[in-house]
Design a protein around this motif. Structure first.
Motif, PDB file in Angstrom:
ATOM      1  N   PHE A   6     -96.315  23.988  -0.733  1.00 55.78           N
ATOM      2  CA  PHE A   6     -95.549  24.697   0.285  1.00 55.78           C
ATOM      3  C   PHE A   6     -94.072  24.414   0.070  1.00 55.78           C
ATOM      4  O   PHE A   6     -93.665  23.252  -0.005  1.00 55.78           O
ATOM      5  N   ASP A   7     -93.287  25.475  -0.034  1.00 56.39           N
ATOM      6  CA  ASP A   7     -91.830  25.346  -0.094  1.00 56.39           C
ATOM      7  C   ASP A   7     -91.272  25.711   1.276  1.00 56.39           C
ATOM      8  O   ASP A   7     -91.743  26.670   1.909  1.00 56.39           O
ATOM      9  N   PHE A   8     -90.242  24.965   1.710  1.00 54.95           N
ATOM     10  CA  PHE A   8     -89.666  25.229   3.031  1.00 54.95           C
ATOM     11  C   PHE A   8     -88.166  25.460   2.933  1.00 54.95           C
ATOM     12  O   PHE A   8     -87.450  24.720   2.254  1.00 54.95           O
ATOM     13  N   LYS A  12     -89.018  27.193   7.513  1.00 50.63           N
ATOM     14  CA  LYS A  12     -90.075  28.184   7.333  1.00 50.63           C
ATOM     15  C   LYS A  12     -90.662  28.092   5.928  1.00 50.63           C
ATOM     16  O   LYS A  12     -89.950  27.797   4.969  1.00 50.63           O
ATOM     17  N   ALA A  13     -91.972  28.396   5.850  1.00 47.39           N
ATOM     18  CA  ALA A  13     -92.622  28.448   4.544  1.00 47.39           C
ATOM     19  C   ALA A  13     -92.100  29.660   3.783  1.00 47.39           C
ATOM     20  O   ALA A  13     -91.975  30.757   4.331  1.00 47.39           O
ATOM     21  N   ARG A  15     -91.483  31.460  -0.477  1.00 48.12           N
ATOM     22  CA  ARG A  15     -91.585  31.397  -1.928  1.00 48.12           C
ATOM     23  C   ARG A  15     -90.401  32.133  -2.516  1.00 48.12           C
ATOM     24  O   ARG A  15     -90.043  33.237  -2.072  1.00 48.12           O
ATOM     25  N   TYR A  27     -93.327  33.262   4.828  1.00 45.91           N
ATOM     26  CA  TYR A  27     -94.727  33.385   5.219  1.00 45.91           C
ATOM     27  C   TYR A  27     -94.911  32.809   6.616  1.00 45.91           C
ATOM     28  O   TYR A  27     -94.530  31.666   6.885  1.00 45.91           O
ATOM     29  N   LEU A  31     -99.326  25.995   9.682  1.00 47.58           N
ATOM     30  CA  LEU A  31     -99.399  24.911   8.702  1.00 47.58           C
ATOM     31  C   LEU A  31    -100.455  23.883   9.082  1.00 47.58           C
ATOM     32  O   LEU A  31    -101.201  23.389   8.226  1.00 47.58           O
ATOM     33  N   LEU A  48     -94.935  19.361  -1.410  1.00 52.26           N
ATOM     34  CA  LEU A  48     -93.942  20.000  -0.548  1.00 52.26           C
ATOM     35  C   LEU A  48     -92.584  20.019  -1.244  1.00 52.26           C
ATOM     36  O   LEU A  48     -92.235  19.090  -1.963  1.00 52.26           O
ATOM     37  N   LEU A 228    -101.158  31.290  -0.565  1.00 50.28           N
ATOM     38  CA  LEU A 228    -100.527  31.854   0.633  1.00 50.28           C
ATOM     39  C   LEU A 228    -100.880  33.324   0.817  1.00 50.28           C
ATOM     40  O   LEU A 228    -101.026  33.810   1.939  1.00 50.28           O
TER      41      LEU A 228
END
Length: 244
Positions: A6-8, A12-13, A15, A27, A31, A48, A228
């Protein structure tokens, strides 16, 4: 091992496409629900990335990550914006299992080598992002904005004297594209560096990609966008990895 990612960005998530902050997709996910599901299915570790912190160290999303740590027992490795020993200590104090070091491993190799000695090779992951031109694996830094003269092989050799163990290697031409991973790359580096536990990242779009990566001998596969976007389930990914 399958490692969901998961990238934030700004809480917020998200990509990014090939690391471009201007080409992003957010996305709307629960979570907590994802983590519960992953725990029940047997996920062993989660990856993360703090994209806000990577861009600006003053905007690190520590409150968000503290909350995440509080509601899951799954070990987590985290990267993005880690620039000092204090940054590392803060993340370990919060409860993270491993820290992922990127650009600094090139910019300040001596300092990162010292960290490997202080914290131990099981706690540090080097994230080496590469651009392959004429079979030269040149490392990019600063959010992939700057190409260096360092090659993947040179950097692994340099840190191996401090028992480097974990390397997250991404072919940037594949990242966020769902176009399939660079199988040739992973076959080559696994064969050359038998002491390294490689984490493959970038381009994974199908179960067959996981199957192909397992055959290269990589230790783990990091999967972000395809999970995702529900191109396959975590159950299918884990079963593919275990049954290959």
């Amino acid at each position: 091992m399958i490692i969901p990612a998961f990238d934030f960005l700004e809480g917020k998530a998200v990509r990014l496409y090939q690391g471009n902050y201007l080409d992003k997709k957010f996305y709307n996910i629960d979570l907590y629900e994802h983590f519960i599901k992953y725990k029940n299915k047997g996920v062993k570790i989660i990856h993360l990335v703090d994209l806000s912190g990577a861009k600006n160290s003053e905007k690190r999303q520590l409150k968000l990550f503290k909350n995440i740590i509080s509601y899951t027992k799954i070990p987590i490795q985290i990267g993005g914006g880690i620039r000092t020993e204090q940054d590392i200590n803060t993340l370990f104090e919060l409860g993270f299992k491993r820290v992922v070091i990127g650009s600094l491993a090139i910019i300040n190799k001596i300092e990162v080598k010292k960290w490997l000695k202080i914290y131990g090779s099981s706690k540090i992951v080097l994230a080496l992002d590469i651009n392959i031109i004429n079979n030269e694996k040149k490392i990019l830094i600063n959010g992939w904005l700057k190409e260096t003269n360092s090659t993947l092989e040179e950097i692994i050799d340099f840190f191996s004297v401090e028992n480097l163990k974990h390397v997250l290697c991404t072919d940037i031409s594949k990242d966020g594209t769902l176009s399939g991973p660079n199988i040739t790359l992973y076959k080559e580096i696994v064969k050359k560096f038998k002491h390294i536990k490689f984490q493959a990242s970038g381009g994974i779009s199908s179960i067959s990609d996981i199957f192909d990566l397992k055959k290269t001998g990589v230790s783990s596969v990091i999967i972000g966008r395809s999970l995702l976007e529900k191109r396959f389930t975590i159950k299918e990914a884990l079963e593919c990895w275990q049954n290959e």
